[in-house]
Structure formats: structure tokens, C-alpha cells
Write an enzyme that holds these catalytic residues in place. Structure first.
Site, PDB file in Angstrom:
ATOM      1  N   HIS A  21      45.087 -15.251   8.527  1.00  0.00           N
ATOM      2  CA  HIS A  21      45.848 -14.353   9.940  1.00  0.00           C
ATOM      3  C   HIS A  21      46.509 -12.933   8.141  1.00  0.00           C
ATOM      4  O   HIS A  21      47.163 -13.065   7.241  1.00  0.00           O
ATOM      5  CB  HIS A  21      46.770 -14.930  10.072  1.00  0.00           C
ATOM      6  CG  HIS A  21      47.961 -14.098  11.546  1.00  0.00           C
ATOM      7  ND1 HIS A  21      47.581 -13.638  12.196  1.00  0.00           N
ATOM      8  CD2 HIS A  21      49.239 -13.817  10.770  1.00  0.00           C
ATOM      9  CE1 HIS A  21      48.752 -12.867  12.125  1.00  0.00           C
ATOM     10  NE2 HIS A  21      49.497 -12.629  11.892  1.00  0.00           N
ATOM     11  N   GLY A  75       1.046  -1.082  -0.265  1.00  0.00           N
ATOM     12  CA  GLY A  75      -0.104   0.299   0.341  1.00  0.00           C
ATOM     13  C   GLY A  75       0.619   0.827  -0.072  1.00  0.00           C
ATOM     14  O   GLY A  75      -0.070   2.815  -0.173  1.00  0.00           O
ATOM     15  N   THR A  81       9.756  -0.170   5.652  1.00  0.00           N
ATOM     16  CA  THR A  81      10.505   0.544   6.442  1.00  0.00           C
ATOM     17  C   THR A  81      12.159   0.056   6.743  1.00  0.00           C
ATOM     18  O   THR A  81      12.463   1.269   6.616  1.00  0.00           O
ATOM     19  CB  THR A  81       9.814   0.237   8.338  1.00  0.00           C
ATOM     20  OG1 THR A  81       8.762   0.949   8.190  1.00  0.00           O
ATOM     21  CG2 THR A  81      11.275   1.343   9.518  1.00  0.00           C
ATOM     22  N   VAL A 121       7.990  -0.304  -1.755  1.00  0.00           N
ATOM     23  CA  VAL A 121       8.446  -1.227  -1.873  1.00  0.00           C
ATOM     24  C   VAL A 121       9.872  -1.224  -1.017  1.00  0.00           C
ATOM     25  O   VAL A 121      10.071   0.015  -1.383  1.00  0.00           O
ATOM     26  CB  VAL A 121       8.705  -2.287  -3.436  1.00  0.00           C
ATOM     27  CG1 VAL A 121       9.851  -3.350  -3.219  1.00  0.00           C
ATOM     28  CG2 VAL A 121       7.688  -2.215  -3.752  1.00  0.00           C
TER      29      VAL A 121
END
Length: 574
Positions: A536, A110, A116, A113
């Protein structure tokens, strides 16, 4: 964080409660980056929350309800195999996995896309934090001199910084949209409402609704910022994280209500850009959701040396925006006595009290589902549970809307788990294996239980708990970066080598946590992971040393490592 505005609303109101501290710091604030409610022992009432959001009214050309026509009975044929309500990160992850499994899939959105996370959360906040990290480094004369560098005074362009965050969100949003379209996912624009078993209607405000059917439905509607009672948000001087991410101005003095993930990350941004920060925390300590030892170290590094002060054990019971030449006024009340304690006058206030589920208007009443403080009740397989305690057939809920773990990647994992189930493969997601991170400088990350949680569990179940620690000060790569401040902590069972929790504070902690996360997910024991090889010099050796320092009584497995590749015939420099 992963919500999406798949429902229409005009104003979020506070969750009904008699305990402000519970909502602002326990039920909501800790969820920004996913601390699980189960791990902290929180539970929710089974009463329906009907007043959490006031939904805006929409004009309909016709009305649909479960009692109209055949809406109360399942259809005999379906438009889709799977419909997902909400196109945030959770819905997107579910949609892509569904297509991969051969399901005809549609996603209803709604708003925009990405929800949040992409538009108002994870993505733009990381853009701002990237800026704050660079600024903090350039502003540290001691750090620069230690590396032999000389840098002139650092500055920034506020609008350019804001544009960086907005452009990143736009780019990611377009990527998500294009990926779904390319794979054949139908994107249905409108507000989704369940009208009956396996039936959903959707439509834009003022337009005709369309009814679609699906064999299975996933709710992925996410969450919205939670604003406690008494706080007036004007979007300019009293703001939520949604507003703050736009960075429309940088206040000289900003009060941040809540010292969880949201508050900590924004304090990092604001102080790097020159603001002074005051934390307002209802509990007696800052950063209440972290492992206590990690939180204590983080406070020493992230709070004490910076332009940050704080008030703990107080509520911000009333906040009035700046107007008529007056500053933002904050009334503080003692959390225990409920007596007014102090009044602050600041340039701006950020409400960082967490997020609330965005579930009103879904039509859950049409299928006899009652929310629990706004959250949709689900079982361990994300199957929705109705008011009688029964599973609602073919209906699932993932992400912020179910409240299990308010994290974007948790929502996506839940969605993938659901798709596995609807395609015939039973799958249960281990939420204790899902990591969380706070992207401050340095970062904080965690997976599994904190030490107090682990010891409580051990007391109930009758086993011993041990703790191992390693310091970043012993890591070559961290020292080369002049970033030796940090700690990694392992909480485990010495009798069998089970990893109960790992907590890291230090350079790139958010990246380092995943080895521990995957070990928990795969059930790998410490005595076996000790044999893993790490390059390493890398920061990964912090985790390598952490596992090697653990004292486990159980022997390693008898399997041996083999390789099908040819042996190295040329010398390799370290």
C-alpha cells in the site's frame, strides 16, 4: 502478435469466405491481441486453403518432394534434436527452452529474427503508444492543472518518433539474435519447407536448398495482415499496420477499418498526434471482442471525448487509394441489406481487420495435412493433425499459424509446452489462463471468459455465476496519479470460488491482469487468494479489493502462511 516471414510470398489475398463480417471482425480482427476462437464459439471448416497466399516462385538447383528418394520415410539419424521453422517470439521462446533442456536446436528464418511482434507489431507499436501517452498527458490542460503543473504547448518530431519505434525494434531484434547465438542455437537463413517425416529443406531465393533432419519439428511461421476483397493497399494512403508503424506521415483524417485491438491502439496514436479518426465497423457495436460492460466504459473514455466518429453495421466494400489529386475513397455497404450506404473521402485508410495465418508453401501436402482456412490443425498439445484426423508424428505447430490464440506470449508458451513434451514431460497449456491487453490510454486487459461467455457456459453445465467489481476511483495510487477512471470486473463461481474471467480498464491494466492470470493457471480459488498481501498504496490493491469483494460459499483451505525470515524489529512507515 508474433508471426515471422519464414516463407516467401508476393501478395496476401483474402480468406475464402461468403461472410465478410466473420473474417473482418470475428475470425481475424479479434485475434490481434489474442482473443481465442474457442471462447467465442468460432469453428473453421476442414477444407484446405490453397489460394490464401500467392507465393513467389523461386529458382531451385534441384527439386525435392516427399516421393523423391527416401523423403517419405523418417531418417535413421538426425542433424538436430529440434528444428523450428520461424524465428518470431514463439520460435525464440521454444529455442531457448530447448537448449535449456539439452536439445541440439536449429531455427529457420526467411526474413528477420523477431517476426511480426518485434519488427512489425507489438514492439514498434508500443514505442508509438509510449509517445501518444506522453503527448496525451501533456495536452490535457485539466490533468496538468490538477497536479499543479504548467506545461507549454506540446509538439513532436514525426521522424524522431518513427526512429524511436524503429530503433526499439532493431534493439530487441538484435537481443533475440544474440541470445540464441550465445546459447548455441543454429540460425539457418532461408525459407523452410517440410519435405517428409522429420525432414525440412531451406534456402534463399535463387539459391540451392539444403536438406536437414530433426527428431522433432515445430512450425512457428506466424501471420500476415489480412486485407479483405475490394480494398487496394498502396502502402502510402491505404495501409496495413505494417505500414502504419513506420509513421511515414500523420494524416489529418484517417479512416480505420475495424475497431478491435489494432484499430483502437492506432486511434490512440493518431488522435494524440493530431489526426481525426473515423472507425468503420461491420458489427453493430464498436469493440465487439471485449466484455460488453468494459467495452461500454472504454467507448465513453477512449472514443467519445476524442476526435473520433464511427460507422457501425457497415462494410468497407471498396477502398481506392489517393491519386491524381483525389482523396482516398471508401464505399460503405450496409452489413445486413448489402446495399450501398455512403461514400467517405479521407486522407488515409488503415486496414485493421486483423491477421491471417502464414502457412502456404510449408509443404504440408507432403505429410497429408490440410489447413483449415489457412490454420494448421493441432490438438491440445500442439501436435499437428493430418487430413485423416491422425497425429503427425514429431510435428508441432505453435502461435498464429495454428489460430488458437494469436498472441506473442501465447506462442512462446505453446513452444515451451511442446519442448516439455518432446523431452519426456507431458504438458497441456491452459489457454484460458493467458491474458490479453490493449495498450490504449487507459489500458484494457482481460483473462478468461467475458460475462456473456461465462453465463452461456454456466447454463450448459448447470452452475451459478456471480460478478464483483471495483473502481479505480477508490484506489489511493490511482487518485494520486489523477487517473481514477477505471473498472475491474471479476466473473466467478460462488459455489466453489473458481475464477472464470477478469477484465480491467484503467491505469496499467496490462500489468495488473497477471495476478488473475496466474491464479487461473495455478487453480487458485478466490477464498484463498483473498489472503494475499498487497503493498500500500499501489494499483495492485484494485485487484486485492476485487477478490475480497467476491462472495464465495466454499471455505478457504486450512493451510497457514509461514515465513522463514526474521521478524521486522524496526518500525515501517506506510
Amino acid at each position: 502478435m508474433h508471426s515471422t516471414s519464414a516463407l516467401s510470398f508476393s501478395q496476401a489475398t483474402s480468406l475464402p469466405t461468403t461472410n465478410y463480417a466473420f473474417h473482418s471482425h470475428s475470425a481475424v480482427n479479434l485475434r490481434f491481441c489474442g482473443l481465442r476462437r474457442q471462447a467465442f464459439g468460432f469453428s473453421f471448416s476442414t477444407h484446405s486453403t490453397s489460394t490464401r497466399l500467392r507465393l513467389s516462385t523461386r529458382a531451385h538447383s534441384y527439386k525435392i518432394s516427399a516421393s523423391d528418394g527416401n523423403n517419405g520415410t523418417p531418417p535413421k539419424s538426425f542433424d538436430y534434436d529440434l528444428i523450428i521453422i520461424g524465428a518470431g517470439v514463439g520460435g525464440h521462446g521454444a529455442a531457448l527452452h530447448a537448449v535449456d533442456k539439452g536439445l541440439k536446436t536449429a531455427i529457420i528464418e526467411g526474413d528477420v529474427v523477431g517476426g511480426t511482434c518485434v519488427n512489425r507489431g507489438c514492439v514498434p507499436s508500443k514505442a508509438l503508444l509510449a509517445v501518444s501517452g506522453r503527448m496525451r498527458e501533456l495536452q490535457s490542460e485539466h490533468h496538468m492543472k490538477a497536479l499543479g503543473l504548467q506545461v507549454s504547448a506540446a509538439g513532436y518530431d514525426r521522424q524522431a518518433v518513427a526512429d524511436h519505434a524503429n530503433n526499439l525494434a532493431s534493439k530487441i531484434r538484435n537481443n533475440l539474435t544474440n541470445s540464441m547465438k550465445a546459447l548455441g542455437v543454429d540460425i539457418l537463413t532461408g525459407f523452410g519447407t517440410i519435405v517428409g517425416p522429420q525432414k525440412v529443406k531451406y534456402g534463399k531465393v535463387g539459391s540451392t536448398d539444403t536438406l536437414v533432419t530433426a527428431k522433432d519439428i515445430i512450425i512457428a511461421t506466424g501471420s500476415v495482415p489480412f486485407v479483405p476483397k475490394g480494398i487496394e493497399v498502396d502502402g502510402k494512403t491505404v495501409i496495413t499496420s505494417d505500414h502504419a508503424l513506420k509513421l511515414e506521415f500523420v494524416p489529418d483524417w484517417v479512416a480505420i477499418v475495424g475497431s478491435g485491438y489494432i484499430g483502437l491502439e492506432f486511434s490512440d496514436v493518431y488522435t494524440a498526434l493530431g489526426s481525426e479518426v473515423t472507425f468503420i465497423e461491420a458489427l453493430d457495436q464498436l469493440m465487439p471482442g471485449f466484455d460488453p460492460e468494459i467495452g461500454k466504459l472504454a467507448q465513453r473514455v477512449l472514443i467519445n471525448p476524442r476526435k473520433i466518429d464511427y460507422h457501425t453495421g457497415v462494410f468497407a466494400t471498396k477502398i481506392t487509394p489517393a491519386r491524381d489529386g483525389k482523396p482516398v475513397i471508401i464505399e460503405l455497404t450496409d452489413a445486413k441489406t448489402k446495399e450501398q450506404k455512403d461514400t467517405l473521402e479521407v486522407d488515409a485508410a488503415l486496414i485493421a481487420t486483423g491477421r491471417a495465418p502464414f502457412t502456404n508453401g510449408l509443404g504440408l501436402e507432403n505429410i497429408n495435412v490440410l489447413t483449415q482456412r489457412g490454420f494448421v490443425p493441432v490438438d491440445e498439445r500442439m501436435r499437428v493433425i493430418d487430413a485423416n484426423g491422425n497425429q503427425v508424428p514429431h510435428l508441432y505447430c505453435i502461435g498464429d499459424a495454428n489460430g488458437k490464440m494469436m498472441l506473442a506470449h501465447a506462442a512462446s508458451a505453446q513452444g515451451i509446452s511442446v519442448v516439455e513434451q518432446v523431452t519426456g514431460r507431458d504438458h497441456v497449456l491452459n489457454h484460458l489462463s493467458i491474458p490479453a491487453a490493449c495498450f490504449t490510454h487507459p489500458e484494457i486487459s482481460m483473462v478468461g471468459l467475458t460475462e456473456p461467455q461465462a453465463r452461456e457456459k454456466a447454463e450448459k453445465e448447470g452452475f451459478e455465476v456471480s460478478v464483483a467489481k471495483t473502481s479505480f476511483k477508490a484506489n489511493t495510487k490511482a487518485l494520486a496519479e489523477n487517473e481514477g477512471e477505471g473498472l475491474a470486473k471479476l466473473i466467478y463461481r460462488p459455489d466453489n470460488g473458481e475464477i472464470l474471467g477478469v477484465h480491467i480498464f484503467g491505469l496499467h491494466a496490462a500489468d495488473l491482469i497477471h495476478e488473475a492470470s496466474n491464479a487461473i493457471a495455478l487453480g487458485t480459488r478466490i477464498q484463498d487468494i483473498k489472503f494475499a498481501v498487497h503493498a500500500h498504496p499501489t494499483l495492485s490493491e484494485v485487484i486485492d479489493e476485487l477478490f475480497k469483494s467476491a462472495k464465495v460459499k466454499a471455505p478457504a483451505s486450512t493451510s497457514t502462511s509461514t515465513s522463514t525470515s526474521s521478524p521486522v524489529t524496526e518500525p515501517v512507515s506506510a
